[in-house]
Design an enzyme around this catalytic site. Structure first.
Site, PDB file in Angstrom:
ATOM      1  N   THR A  75      20.616 -57.544  42.664  1.00  0.00           N
ATOM      2  CA  THR A  75      20.714 -58.262  44.158  1.00  0.00           C
ATOM      3  C   THR A  75      19.809 -59.419  44.237  1.00  0.00           C
ATOM      4  O   THR A  75      19.244 -59.913  43.113  1.00  0.00           O
ATOM      5  CB  THR A  75      19.992 -57.247  45.397  1.00  0.00           C
ATOM      6  N   LYS A  79      21.193 -62.424  40.517  1.00  0.00           N
ATOM      7  CA  LYS A  79      22.526 -62.607  40.167  1.00  0.00           C
ATOM      8  C   LYS A  79      22.968 -63.538  39.413  1.00  0.00           C
ATOM      9  O   LYS A  79      23.822 -63.431  38.321  1.00  0.00           O
ATOM     10  CB  LYS A  79      23.491 -62.454  41.189  1.00  0.00           C
ATOM     11  N   ASN A 100      26.546 -58.803  39.908  1.00  0.00           N
ATOM     12  CA  ASN A 100      25.751 -57.899  40.730  1.00  0.00           C
ATOM     13  C   ASN A 100      25.869 -56.434  39.924  1.00  0.00           C
ATOM     14  O   ASN A 100      25.200 -55.564  40.694  1.00  0.00           O
ATOM     15  CB  ASN A 100      26.297 -57.954  42.181  1.00  0.00           C
ATOM     16  N   ASP A 116      30.665 -58.475  44.762  1.00  0.00           N
ATOM     17  CA  ASP A 116      30.198 -58.732  46.100  1.00  0.00           C
ATOM     18  C   ASP A 116      31.243 -59.428  46.872  1.00  0.00           C
ATOM     19  O   ASP A 116      31.625 -59.049  48.125  1.00  0.00           O
ATOM     20  CB  ASP A 116      29.059 -59.885  46.010  1.00  0.00           C
ATOM     21  N   GLY A 142      24.136 -68.928  46.401  1.00  0.00           N
ATOM     22  CA  GLY A 142      23.647 -68.335  45.337  1.00  0.00           C
ATOM     23  C   GLY A 142      24.402 -67.108  44.664  1.00  0.00           C
ATOM     24  O   GLY A 142      25.748 -67.319  44.841  1.00  0.00           O
ATOM     25  N   GLY A 143      23.729 -66.107  44.455  1.00  0.00           N
ATOM     26  CA  GLY A 143      24.564 -65.167  43.503  1.00  0.00           C
ATOM     27  C   GLY A 143      25.678 -64.395  44.437  1.00  0.00           C
ATOM     28  O   GLY A 143      26.839 -64.181  43.913  1.00  0.00           O
ATOM     29  N   ALA A 144      25.517 -63.908  45.598  1.00  0.00           N
ATOM     30  CA  ALA A 144      26.361 -63.354  46.554  1.00  0.00           C
ATOM     31  C   ALA A 144      27.366 -64.259  47.190  1.00  0.00           C
ATOM     32  O   ALA A 144      28.452 -64.164  47.227  1.00  0.00           O
ATOM     33  CB  ALA A 144      25.698 -62.498  47.456  1.00  0.00           C
TER      34      ALA A 144
END
Length: 270
Positions: A75, A79, A100, A116, A142-144
């Site tokens: 999380t 990520k 993720n 995600d 960003g990651g998500a």
């Protein structure tokens, strides 16, 4: 409230899964996944691991060396960094540059994947908010957010506007997405929503009570759906204020709940 069978004792044969984040107080994966493992009769447990960004590689390499650890959930804010620490990457990871989940392979290597985006879109459609043909705004790449952006485009969003305070990250993601979905991606210079059917917060803003709104609400059309990927608190300030203005809202927990079957398949939990 759904009653779950009592969790079996943790023993020397118990397999481990880690949830990496900074912070980790808000993570929901242990709460959702551990009852699934119990119901399936699998001798395994999901535990949170608080890893600061400067310690992440050391933590990941240490976990990879644990022979009773089969996988990791990832999380905020790790990520993108975790994707680079994998030996192999799935298609979604190659497109968006973030992961993720990590899985130990039979040869000892580690495979990175990202569910995600799939989870967000599945949760969105399950709640009756169809993205196909919509005009969408997504704040946070960003990651998500990067995974959600790709999934929205794959689901048929007609036009996707992106904004991030990190302009380099924003430009890089917009370029990768445009290579797959030309003419449908637009990078913004500010988080100003207008003429959109769906507005999504994919930033961490909302984790704390005193966080500012990720984007202003006053310019949103009345029928615009406002979605948040923050899972805790369940009712973020963004969602509260959007609901007060009459907007339909979509909670962050739906993204994780919709991923449970994907996790089961990816980690071969049967």
């Amino acid at each position: 409230m759904t009653a779950h069978p009592p969790a079996p004792p943790i023993t020397g044969t118990t397999r481990l899964y880690a949830v990496l984040g900074d912070p980790v107080a808000q993570v929901k994966a242990p709460t959702l996944m551990n009852p699934v493992l119990t119901e399936l009769g699998i001798d395994a447990v999901v535990v949170p691991v608080h890893a600061r960004p400067q310690d992440l590689e050391q933590v990941v390499r240490g976990l990879q060396g644990m022979q009773n650890l089969d996988g990791m959930f990832v999380t905020v804010p790790h990520k993108a960094a975790v994707a680079r620490l994998a030996d192999r990457r799935g298609t979604a990871v190659d497109i968006v540059g973030t992961a993720n989940v990590l899985r130990r392979e039979a040869d000892g290597g580690w495979l990175a994947e990202n569910f995600d985006g799939f989870g967000f879109v599945a949760g969105l459609t399950g709640a009756g908010h169809e993205p196909k043909g919509a005009r969408a705004l997504l704040v946070g790449t960003g990651g998500a957010g990067s995974a959600v952006a790709a999934a929205l485009l794959a689901a048929g969003v007609d036009h996707l506007s992106l904004y991030d305070t990190d302009q380099d990250r924003l430009t890089a993601l917009a370029g990768r997405l445009a290579a797959h979905w030309p003419g449908r991606v637009h990078a913004l210079s500010g988080p100003e929503p207008a003429d959109v059917d769906l507005a999504v917060n994919a930033t961490p803003l909302g984790l704390r009570a005193d966080d500012p709104l990720p984007f202003p609400l006053h310019r949103l059309p009345p029928d615009c759906v406002v979605a948040d990927i923050v899972m805790k608190p369940h009712e973020t300030r963004l969602l509260r204020e959007a609901a007060a203005r009459g907007h339909r809202i979509h909670h962050g927990i739906h993204m994780l709940e919709a991923q449970l079957n994907s996790y089961r398949s990816f980690f071969e939990l049967r």
